[in-house]
Each structure stands twice: as C-alpha cells, then as structure tokens.
Design a protein around this motif. Sequence first.
Motif, PDB file in Angstrom:
ATOM      1  N   UNK A 135       0.816  -1.216   0.000  1.00 49.12           N
ATOM      2  CA  UNK A 135       0.000   0.000   0.000  1.00 49.12           C
ATOM      3  C   UNK A 135       0.857   1.276   0.000  1.00 49.12           C
ATOM      4  N   UNK A 136       1.926   1.254  -0.799  1.00 43.34           N
ATOM      5  CA  UNK A 136       2.742   2.461  -0.991  1.00 43.34           C
ATOM      6  C   UNK A 136       2.089   3.272  -2.102  1.00 43.34           C
ATOM      7  N   UNK A 137       1.102   4.056  -1.721  1.00 43.28           N
ATOM      8  CA  UNK A 137       0.154   4.604  -2.692  1.00 43.28           C
ATOM      9  C   UNK A 137       0.776   5.559  -3.702  1.00 43.28           C
ATOM     10  N   UNK A 138       1.562   6.544  -3.245  1.00 42.53           N
ATOM     11  CA  UNK A 138       2.112   7.524  -4.168  1.00 42.53           C
ATOM     12  C   UNK A 138       3.122   6.883  -5.107  1.00 42.53           C
ATOM     13  N   UNK A 139       3.986   6.009  -4.578  1.00 41.68           N
ATOM     14  CA  UNK A 139       4.971   5.359  -5.439  1.00 41.68           C
ATOM     15  C   UNK A 139       4.317   4.348  -6.387  1.00 41.68           C
ATOM     16  N   UNK A 140       3.259   3.676  -5.908  1.00 37.19           N
ATOM     17  CA  UNK A 140       2.457   2.837  -6.800  1.00 37.19           C
ATOM     18  C   UNK A 140       1.915   3.676  -7.949  1.00 37.19           C
ATOM     19  N   UNK A 141       1.372   4.830  -7.617  1.00 34.24           N
ATOM     20  CA  UNK A 141       0.748   5.680  -8.625  1.00 34.24           C
ATOM     21  C   UNK A 141       1.751   6.106  -9.693  1.00 34.24           C
ATOM     22  N   UNK A 142       2.976   6.420  -9.280  1.00 35.19           N
ATOM     23  CA  UNK A 142       3.968   6.856 -10.255  1.00 35.19           C
ATOM     24  C   UNK A 142       4.250   5.754 -11.275  1.00 35.19           C
ATOM     25  N   UNK A 143       4.365   4.513 -10.807  1.00 41.02           N
ATOM     26  CA  UNK A 143       4.597   3.418 -11.756  1.00 41.02           C
ATOM     27  C   UNK A 143       3.340   3.134 -12.575  1.00 41.02           C
TER      28      UNK A 143
END
Length: 241
Positions: A135-143
Amino acid sequence: MTDETSFDDRAAESPILRRSLHDETVARLRDMIIDGRLAPGDRVNEGDVGRRLGVSRTPMREALKTLAAEGLIENVPGRGAVVRAFTRDDVFDMLEALKIIEQEAGRLACARASDADIASLRAVHDRMMQLYAVRSRLNYFKLNQDIHSGFARISGNATLLWAHESIQARMKRIRFVGNGSEDKWAAAVAEHEEMIVALEAHDGDALAEVIGRHIDRTWVRVQDALPERASAAPAEEPLAS
C-alpha cells in the motif's frame, strides 16, 4: 515529506544521475499537488512552500512555471500561482481524449513493440504490484502512470506519445484520487493485470477493450470528487470510443 525514492527497477541498470535543483523542486511540488498537500484552488506561497522544501524563491518560481506549462498550476490575477481546479466537464473531456489515445496506443504497441519493450513494461507492472501489496500509494501511482505512458511510448508513434503526455500531465491529481478507497484501488489493479496479459499476448483488440473499460470506470471513480457544472456528463454515460 513523502519518500521520493524511485522504485523503477530499470534504474538499477542505469548510471545514478543527480537531478538538478530545478528538476527536484518540480518533482516535489508535483507530488504535493498529486497527493493533496496542495489542494485544488490553493495559492502556492513561494516563501512558505520554498521553506518547506528548503529552496529559495528563484527555483520555486522556475518550478511553478514548469508546472504551469503542464497545466497543474495557473496564475490568477491578485492571487498569483494557484493549484488548478478542474471541473467535471474538464475531466470528462480529458478522459475521453485519453481513452481514444490510449486505446490506439495499445493496438499499435501490440503490433509493433519488441519483446524487450514488452518485458520492460512487465517489469514496471510487477514492481507496481509489489508496491500495491504494501500500500505504498504515491509510489504505486507513479509506476501506474509509467505504464499508461509506456503503451504510448512503445507504440512507435512519437506524436501520439506527445499528445498523451500533454493530457496526462494535467490528470495526475485526478487519477490519483480515483484510487482513493480500497475497493476502487483493487478494481483498478485488476484491470491493469488484464492489460499486461493482453499486451504480452499481442492482442490489440483485447488491450484496447480493457483500456477503454478502465478509463470509463476512472470517470465513475473520480466524478463525485469534482465540482459540478450544469452540463456535466451523467455518471452512466460511457466515454466515446
């Protein structure tokens, strides 16, 4: 501050590069807009925000110019730099355009992309899934955004990539909001799983279909968080293919 470490596995295979102060300031401000620390309509006080980032007014001003060119900041008379707020009409129009662009990019990618191109995108997808698991949301979003851009990049059409990037830059905060709850996030992840499988199968029609469905559902996910207009599109209206 949010951890800004890049999680792109490709970085491990390339030289370590030091980002310029300008690039770092732009990246930090962009993240603050994406995750809502700077909300739509907020005035960006160069002095206050600059102190939070540890930079002077000059790099702040230059970074704001870059984000204005991306469409995330607008200069309002009497207020200065303000985080741009999009209406439902704005977002519907941009998603409609992105749907057309990404569907065609997917078809072209399935027809033209090399095995290495597809493997590279699969690696990004797999790392994105690892970030989803924790649930690393911001880093997930970047990828996640790298994958959407990746379809355009491996399509082999530079003009299509340019058009996609110019619209996607304005949509970062909106698409981030679209994964705001666990159920919405899980649904988006399932659609991404379908996308990568279709790409690996070189099935352009299947990839275009799931991209279209994904963007239609993005509209449903985000519209309640947007200010209304009298002409706003109804929730059930599908985006034109």
